[in-house]
Design a protein around this motif. Structure first.
Motif, PDB file in Angstrom:
ATOM      1  N   MET A   1     -11.919  15.599   7.036  1.00 29.29           N
ATOM      2  CA  MET A   1     -11.489  14.349   7.577  1.00 29.29           C
ATOM      3  C   MET A   1     -11.876  14.463   9.280  1.00 29.29           C
ATOM      4  SD  MET A   1      -7.917  12.821   6.389  1.00 29.29           S
ATOM      5  CE  MET A   1      -7.488  11.194   6.747  1.00 29.29           C
ATOM      6  N   LYS A  13       4.066   9.138   8.800  1.00 24.96           N
ATOM      7  CA  LYS A  13       4.504   8.966   7.529  1.00 24.96           C
ATOM      8  C   LYS A  13       3.897   7.560   6.732  1.00 24.96           C
ATOM      9  CE  LYS A  13       8.779  10.677   5.532  1.00 24.96           C
ATOM     10  NZ  LYS A  13      10.175  10.988   6.124  1.00 24.96           N
ATOM     11  N   GLN A  15       2.369   3.535   7.387  1.00 22.47           N
ATOM     12  CA  GLN A  15       1.306   2.715   7.844  1.00 22.47           C
ATOM     13  C   GLN A  15       2.021   2.202   9.426  1.00 22.47           C
ATOM     14  OE1 GLN A  15       0.819  -0.323   4.880  1.00 22.47           O
ATOM     15  NE2 GLN A  15      -1.100   0.901   4.283  1.00 22.47           N
ATOM     16  N   ASP A 274     -13.248  -2.977  11.751  1.00 22.38           N
ATOM     17  CA  ASP A 274     -14.438  -2.326  10.917  1.00 22.38           C
ATOM     18  C   ASP A 274     -14.236  -0.850  11.186  1.00 22.38           C
ATOM     19  OD1 ASP A 274     -14.530  -2.187  14.002  1.00 22.38           O
ATOM     20  OD2 ASP A 274     -16.946  -2.516  13.626  1.00 22.38           O
ATOM     21  N   SER A 311     -15.940   6.534  15.242  1.00 27.47           N
ATOM     22  CA  SER A 311     -15.797   5.659  14.220  1.00 27.47           C
ATOM     23  C   SER A 311     -15.238   6.731  12.929  1.00 27.47           C
ATOM     24  CB  SER A 311     -17.288   5.339  13.450  1.00 27.47           C
ATOM     25  OG  SER A 311     -18.139   6.580  13.428  1.00 27.47           O
ATOM     26  N   TYR A 313     -12.288   6.866  11.508  1.00 29.67           N
ATOM     27  CA  TYR A 313     -11.033   6.380  11.139  1.00 29.67           C
ATOM     28  C   TYR A 313     -11.295   6.004   9.690  1.00 29.67           C
ATOM     29  CZ  TYR A 313     -10.322   6.174  16.232  1.00 29.67           C
ATOM     30  OH  TYR A 313     -10.050   6.358  17.139  1.00 29.67           O
ATOM     31  N   GLU A 314     -10.064   5.991   9.076  1.00 34.74           N
ATOM     32  CA  GLU A 314     -10.233   5.585   7.624  1.00 34.74           C
ATOM     33  C   GLU A 314      -9.773   4.040   7.259  1.00 34.74           C
ATOM     34  OE1 GLU A 314     -11.188   7.580   5.248  1.00 34.74           O
ATOM     35  OE2 GLU A 314     -11.833   8.962   6.702  1.00 34.74           O
ATOM     36  N   ASP A 315      -9.273   3.541   8.368  1.00 33.38           N
ATOM     37  CA  ASP A 315      -8.610   2.329   8.193  1.00 33.38           C
ATOM     38  C   ASP A 315      -8.932   1.305   9.534  1.00 33.38           C
ATOM     39  OD1 ASP A 315      -7.696  -0.063   7.117  1.00 33.38           O
ATOM     40  OD2 ASP A 315      -6.038   1.163   6.004  1.00 33.38           O
ATOM     41  N   SER A 316      -8.577   0.136   9.396  1.00 31.86           N
ATOM     42  CA  SER A 316      -8.518  -0.872  10.737  1.00 31.86           C
ATOM     43  C   SER A 316      -8.071  -0.217  11.834  1.00 31.86           C
ATOM     44  CB  SER A 316      -8.094  -2.064  10.575  1.00 31.86           C
ATOM     45  OG  SER A 316      -8.636  -2.710   9.212  1.00 31.86           O
ATOM     46  N   TYR A 335      -4.510   1.840  10.838  1.00 35.19           N
ATOM     47  CA  TYR A 335      -3.446   1.472   9.845  1.00 35.19           C
ATOM     48  C   TYR A 335      -2.755   2.354   9.084  1.00 35.19           C
ATOM     49  CZ  TYR A 335      -1.047  -2.225   7.085  1.00 35.19           C
ATOM     50  OH  TYR A 335      -0.168  -3.203   6.470  1.00 35.19           O
ATOM     51  N   ASP A 336      -3.619   3.331   8.643  1.00 34.42           N
ATOM     52  CA  ASP A 336      -3.025   4.340   7.664  1.00 34.42           C
ATOM     53  C   ASP A 336      -2.101   5.393   8.398  1.00 34.42           C
ATOM     54  OD1 ASP A 336      -4.886   5.747   9.162  1.00 34.42           O
ATOM     55  OD2 ASP A 336      -6.259   6.359   7.617  1.00 34.42           O
TER      56      ASP A 336
ATOM     57  N   HIS B 638      -4.267   8.374   0.445  1.00 37.27           N
ATOM     58  CA  HIS B 638      -5.055   9.317   1.316  1.00 37.27           C
ATOM     59  C   HIS B 638      -5.675  10.416   0.386  1.00 37.27           C
ATOM     60  CE1 HIS B 638      -3.608   8.028   5.210  1.00 37.27           C
ATOM     61  NE2 HIS B 638      -2.189   8.362   4.767  1.00 37.27           N
ATOM     62  N   PHE B 650     -19.388  -1.945   6.007  1.00 36.58           N
ATOM     63  CA  PHE B 650     -20.241  -2.356   6.999  1.00 36.58           C
ATOM     64  C   PHE B 650     -21.804  -1.608   7.209  1.00 36.58           C
ATOM     65  CE2 PHE B 650     -15.913  -2.841   8.109  1.00 36.58           C
ATOM     66  CZ  PHE B 650     -15.765  -4.290   8.086  1.00 36.58           C
ATOM     67  N   ARG B 677      -2.685  -8.652   5.469  1.00 35.77           N
ATOM     68  CA  ARG B 677      -1.811  -7.430   6.065  1.00 35.77           C
ATOM     69  C   ARG B 677      -0.713  -8.005   7.183  1.00 35.77           C
ATOM     70  NH1 ARG B 677      -5.904  -2.460   7.319  1.00 35.77           N
ATOM     71  NH2 ARG B 677      -5.890  -1.550   5.429  1.00 35.77           N
TER      72      ARG B 677
END
Lengths: 351, 755
Positions: A1, A13, A15, A274, A311, A313-316, A335-336, B638, B650, B677
């Motif tokens: 990661m 823990k 979001q 994104d 970039s 990141y796994e989420d917004s 967000y994660d 996860h 994208f 969301r």
């Protein structure tokens, strides 16, 4: 990661959406963040960057009654912060104080200084005046703008004045002008409205649809940066509200948050859905008139305003904050629930 | 009392009528004819009969009414009395004030008579005094007048005596006009006294005048000739005009009637020849008059070229321009023979340079205009759906406009180059440079124009003359797509062709100086258009997704999701969404080429992400107990992300149908996820989302290339909804299926949305 990223990570823990720089903490670079979980017990994390700058340490962990939609730290007292929370059906906003000696306590409880409970609809944000000690607070809900007078010692907050945004203008957020204690920008569906807090009247507006986020330049007066869902980032000179001074392309999907560096001129961070954070360099020179854009455009086109795109990141990414103590450091929150602190030092030399 | 206009109640109104009828001298003016009205109303008319009234009243009314009538009438009478009294008082007051005024007037007028008398006396005395002054000054005035006359006479005599000397001075300074003026002024005196007192003076003056006359004769001859030359110049100018008309005739037969055939080119040539002859003769007569002649000749050339420039503005082909230039050059050569000092060829070369440059610039402007016109046809008739593929037509038309237009322009310029006209031979290098430069500037301008048309650059548009007709707000998404594809076409096809053509016939040049290199840099233009193509494509996708975003925003901000009712059917926003994506597909299929990636990508994704990580989540986790779920869910998420290849949402957009559609749908689904969301759902709200998404799955996957990504995104939406749900219990699969089937049947009946 980690994937070759230079950032220092920290996992929450659940979001989360919001992170804030603890400005009043002059000894450490610290951030405060809160989780967004509808059905679990939410937490507020006080995170500190270790002195070597290599590790993020959890300095405090407090439980918070509801999921947190907005969180901001008090600029003059490091133990005070505000949250906007939701039970799923109703919204609330409160000012909290981190208890003293929390290090020694087993399960420290946050102390609620005041509830900003005059709201009816969906509360969007609570604003502190970013430039120092000021006993006023602003809270914005869907339809109204409240000015509170806060007395921390008496633990009370009272509505000083209130104004409705007008029919069909649903407010979504706002920013308090660091150069003028009486000026507030509020974003709504079709425009950014500017309010004078003395009269509680709208003074002017930028007509622009779907603005997500607005942020004042800390250094330069009259400069406002806005982030829009689809059309990127715009930099405005408030004296010329018709045409933006500059446009930046923004993100592949929505540009969610935008924030100006408190120290370095023209450095702007933006976070997008994104799953990237972009670092821009877009200095506004004094002679950068909108009508001379044809000439000014060619040099800016040559030098790409995008300095770097983070970039990993796994989420917004919704949360974004510069450190005011070490202005080359910023924290981002996807967000994660992952906090990533990055240093932009490698890019400063290019300036 | 009667001054206020507020509507009065009936009673007061009647009262007023009564009073006014009382005062009005003519009783017939009261409008009520008694016979017509009920007798009881006749009380106000002049023909009121009290007995009859009484009888009628007694007959018609009972006692109570009578009593009431009595009371009413008594009150009315009383009121009338008061009003009458008021009227009298008022009139009395006016009378008293009138008396006062008259009294005041009388007392004032008494003193006036004495004052008038006094005034008269004073005026009389003023008159007598003024008479006295007049008589005493009379003698002196006479004397002064006489002296003045003498002085004038003496001055004249002085003038006569000075005349010869003055004339001499004038001759010296060649101010003949002045001299003549003086002499004619003195003529009458010479006539009368010339033989006696002023004999000497007269003779001397006459001699001087004789000299003047001699001098003048030479000069005037010269001036007259010059004038004549100028006139013929004017004639020549006119004829240039005709020449142009003649050359126009060659391709525009409708003008035949306007220009008579009797003026062929030879007529013009003859007159020029004549002009040249005149100049030659003039030079022989007046050897030192070159300066004037040169100016004259230059004037002629300048006028010629001015006409040419006017002519160029009318959009001409280079054949026409050639005709004009040829004529001018012939003229210039002719004149050069007689007047080589003027270096007319060089002079006209300079002028021709300007003209040709202008011509080149104009040609490119027209080309730009043509392309823009071809493009804007999409805008003009978007609704006339008679053509099946309006966008495709527009694209083809504009492609043709670009390529064919550029080729035509080049061909046109070729004509200029190939001509062996002396003028143009000298300009050849310049022309080559101008053409190259012109193309460079033209493509830059075209790029600007594209941006402008696409509405991306609506800020500094005031200086663009071409865009007046374009309403930036109403830019069609289709147009943007056409522009994007046209940019690609220009980059990949048009530029190489043009480069080739330029290399073939417009190489060389070099008048610009070597350090600048060639003016036309195809590499740069290609770069510009490549980036423009990408930008425009992005812009198109943006415009499209924005539309969907608005739709989704409405869908998600309007209902109260926490109090949502149980899902009964698939929500209609799904239809709108699919319609929108279909519209995009329709536009894209017209314009963009098919990608060849399709199979490759699909097999690739099938291998890596067989079933999206959300699937087990949906099936297993949802049915578990509530408390444990969220935590494990996040953990699972996860973990899944750790083990799963990150699905690239994208990716880079390519100029292919599939890529554009996929990108747009992906962006829309991502927006959908973000909107979800931001909300909080109850169980039914969540189930509604689940249903809608499930329904979207099939049609979207059919239209989109990257199935894995779509699956992933759709699952993400459901996950997001379950995360934001207070009580996430999904719909049972049978119910889900039934609702979807119901929707499918329903949508097939009126207008089938799913293919």
């Amino acid at each position: 990661m980690q994937g070759g990223s230079s950032g220092i990570g920290y996992g929450l823990k659940y979001q989360a959406r919001c992170i804030s720089d603890v400005k009043a903490d002059t000894d450490h670079t610290s951030f405060i963040t809160g989780t967004l979980s509808l059905r679990e017990e939410n937490e507020v994390h006080l995170i500190r960057l270790s002195s070597g700058g290599t590790e993020l340490i959890c300095e405090g962990l407090f439980s918070h009654p509801n999921e947190i939609w907005d969180l901001s730290s008090c600029p003059f007292d490091q133990r005070i912060f505000s949250t906007v929370f939701s039970t799923g059906e109703s919204y609330g906003a409160a000012i909290w104080q981190i208890p003293e000696l929390y290090g020694q306590l087993n399960s420290p409880q946050l102390e609620r200084i005041a509830s900003l409970d005059a709201h009816v609809g969906k509360i969007n944000c609570v604003l502190w005046w970013p430039s120092g000690r000021h006993d006023k607070l602003i809270s914005i809900d869907d339809e109204n703008l409240f000015l509170w007078s806060l007395d921390c010692s008496k633990k009370a907050a009272q509505v000083q004045s209130k104004e409705s945004s007008g029919m069909l203008h649903y407010l979504s957020g706002g920013a308090w002008d660091p150069h003028d204690v009486n000026a507030v920008a509020a974003t709504c569906e079709s425009s950014v409205q500017f309010w004078d807090l003395r009269t509680m009247k709208k003074t002017s507006a930028i007509e622009r649809a779907h603005i997500r986020n607005a942020n004042y330049d800390m250094k330069k007066k009259h400069i406002l940066v806005t982030a829009e869902d689809e059309s990127g980032i715009h930099i405005w000179d408030l004296r010329k509200p018709k045409i933006p001074v500059k446009e930046l392309p923004g993100h592949t999907h929505w540009t969610w948050a935008v924030t100006c560096n408190p120290e370095y001129d023209g450095l702007i961070l933006s976070a997008g859905t994104d799953s990237t954070v972009n670092l821009w360099l877009a200095p506004i020179s004094a002679g950068d008139e909108p009508n001379s854009e044809g000439i000014a455009e060619s040099p800016t086109q040559q030098a790409d305003p995008l300095l770097n795109s983070y970039s990993d990141y796994e989420d917004s990414v919704y949360g974004l904050a510069w450190s005011s103590r070490e202005p080359w450091i910023f924290a981002s929150l996807s967000y994660d629930g992952r906090v990533v602190v990055e240093s932009i030092k490698p890019f400063l030399s290019r300036k | 009392m009667g001054t206020d206009d507020v509507p009065l109640d009936d009673k007061a109104k009647r009262m007023r009528d009564l009073l006014s009828s009382f005062y009005s001298p003519d009783p017939s003016s009261t409008p009520n004819a008694p016979s017509k009205y009920g007798i009881l109303d006749a009380i106000n008319t002049s023909s009121f009969d009290p007995d009859q009234y009484m009888n009628l009243l007694v007959q018609k009314s009972n006692l109570e009414a009578l009593l009431q009538r009595h009371v009413e009438m008594a009150a009315e009478i009383k009121n009338l009395d008061t009003d009458l009294q008021m009227l009298v008082y008022e009139n009395y007051n006016k009378f008293i004030s009138a008396t006062d005024a008259i009294k005041r007037m009388k007392s004032n007028i008494i003193g006036m008579e004495g004052n008038m008398q006094q005034l008269l006396d004073k005026i009389m005395s003023v008159q007598s005094r003024s008479d006295g002054v007049n008589t005493s000054l009379f003698e002196k005035r006479e004397h002064i007048e006489k002296l003045h006359r003498t002085r004038n006479l003496l001055r004249k005599v002085q003038f006569i005596y000075d005349l010869p000397a003055r004339l001499g001075r004038c001759i010296k300074s060649e101010a003949y006009a002045d001299a003549v003026k003086f002499y004619t002024g003195a003529m009458p005196i010479f006539k009368v006294y010339g033989d006696s007192s002023f004999q000497d003076c007269k003779r001397a003056s006459e001699e001087a005048v004789a000299i003047i006359v001699k001098n003048l004769q030479v000069d005037s001859l010269q001036a007259k000739l010059l004038e004549k030359l100028e006139q013929s110049l004017g004639d020549l100018r006119l004829k240039t005009d005709e020449i142009e008309n003649v050359s126009l005739e060659s391709n525009d037969t409708s003008k035949l009637g306007k220009v008579s055939d009797s003026i062929p080119t030879t007529a013009h040539e003859a007159s020029v020849r004549e002009f040249a002859e005149a100049i030659r003769a003039y030079r022989v007569i007046f050897p030192d008059s070159e300066r004037q002649l040169i100016t004259l000749a230059e004037d002629l050339v300048i006028k010629h070229f001015e006409m040419t420039k006017q002519y160029i503005k009318r959009r001409i082909s280079s054949a026409n321009l050639l005709g004009v230039l040829r004529t001018i050059w012939a003229d210039v050569l002719l004149m050069d023979e007689v007047l080589c000092e003027a270096v007319l060829p060089d002079f006209s070369l300079e002028a021709a340079k300007d003209a040709v440059k202008l011509y080149v610039a104009r040609t490119f402007t027209y080309l730009l205009q043509d392309i823009s016109d071809a493009l804007l046809k999409v805008n003009v008739k978007p609704k006339e759906a008679a053509e099946e593929h309006p966008l495709q037509v527009a694209l083809e038309a504009s492609k043709k406009a670009v390529l064919q237009g550029s080729m035509d322009v080049l061909l046109d310029f070729r004509q200029l180059l190939d001509d062996d006209l002396g003028l143009l031979v000298k300009l050849r290098d310049f022309i080559i440079d101008w053409v190259q430069e012109g193309f460079q500037d033209f493509f830059r301008a075209l790029d600007d124009h594209f941006l402008l048309l696409s509405g991306r650059k609506n800020l500094s548009s005031q200086d663009h003359g071409l865009t007046e007709g374009v309403h930036v707000e109403k830019v069609l998404a289709g147009l943007v797509l056409v522009l994007a594809q046209l940019s690609v076409f220009i980059e990949q096809t048009a530029i190489p062709r043009i480069t080739e053509e330029i290399a073939a016939s417009f190489s060389g040049g070099g008048a610009r100086g070597y350090e600048n290199g060639p003016a036309f840099v195809p590499g740069e233009i290609c770069r510009i258009f490549r980036s423009a193509g990408e930008k425009l494509l992005h812009h198109y996708i943006n415009m499209r997704t924005q539309k969907v975003s608005t739709l989704l925003r409405k869908r998600f901000t309007t209902p109260n999701w926490v109090k949502h009712k149980e899902p009964r059917e698939v929500h209609m926003f799904v239809d709108l969404f699919l319609q929108e994506s279909k519209a995009i597909g329709c536009e894209v299929n017209q314009i963009l080429p098919q990608g060849h990636l399709r199979k490759h990508r699909r097999s690739d994704s099938n291998g890596s992400t067989t079933s999206s990580r959300s699937n087990p989540l949906r099936d297993d986790k949802m049915s578990r107990s509530n408390t444990q779920r969220a935590r494990s869910q996040l953990l699972e998420t996860h973990l899944a992300k750790l083990f799963k290849q990150k699905v690239e949402i994208f990716t880079k957009v390519e100029h292919t149908q599939e890529s554009v559609i996929t990108t747009t749908v992906k962006l829309c689904l991502k927006s959908l996820q973000e909107f979800v969301r931001l909300q909080t759902f109850n169980r039914s709200g969540f189930q509604q989302i689940q249903l809608d998404i499930q329904f979207l799955r099939t049609p979207l996957k059919e239209s989109v290339e990257d199935e894995a990504a779509i699956d992933f995104l759709l699952d993400e939406v459901i996950v997001a909804a379950s995360e934001r749900c207070l009580d996430p219990i999904p719909l049972e699969p049978p119910i889900l299926d039934r609702l979807i089937q119901a929707k499918l049947v329903k949508s097939k009946e009126p207008n089938p949305i799913t293919p």
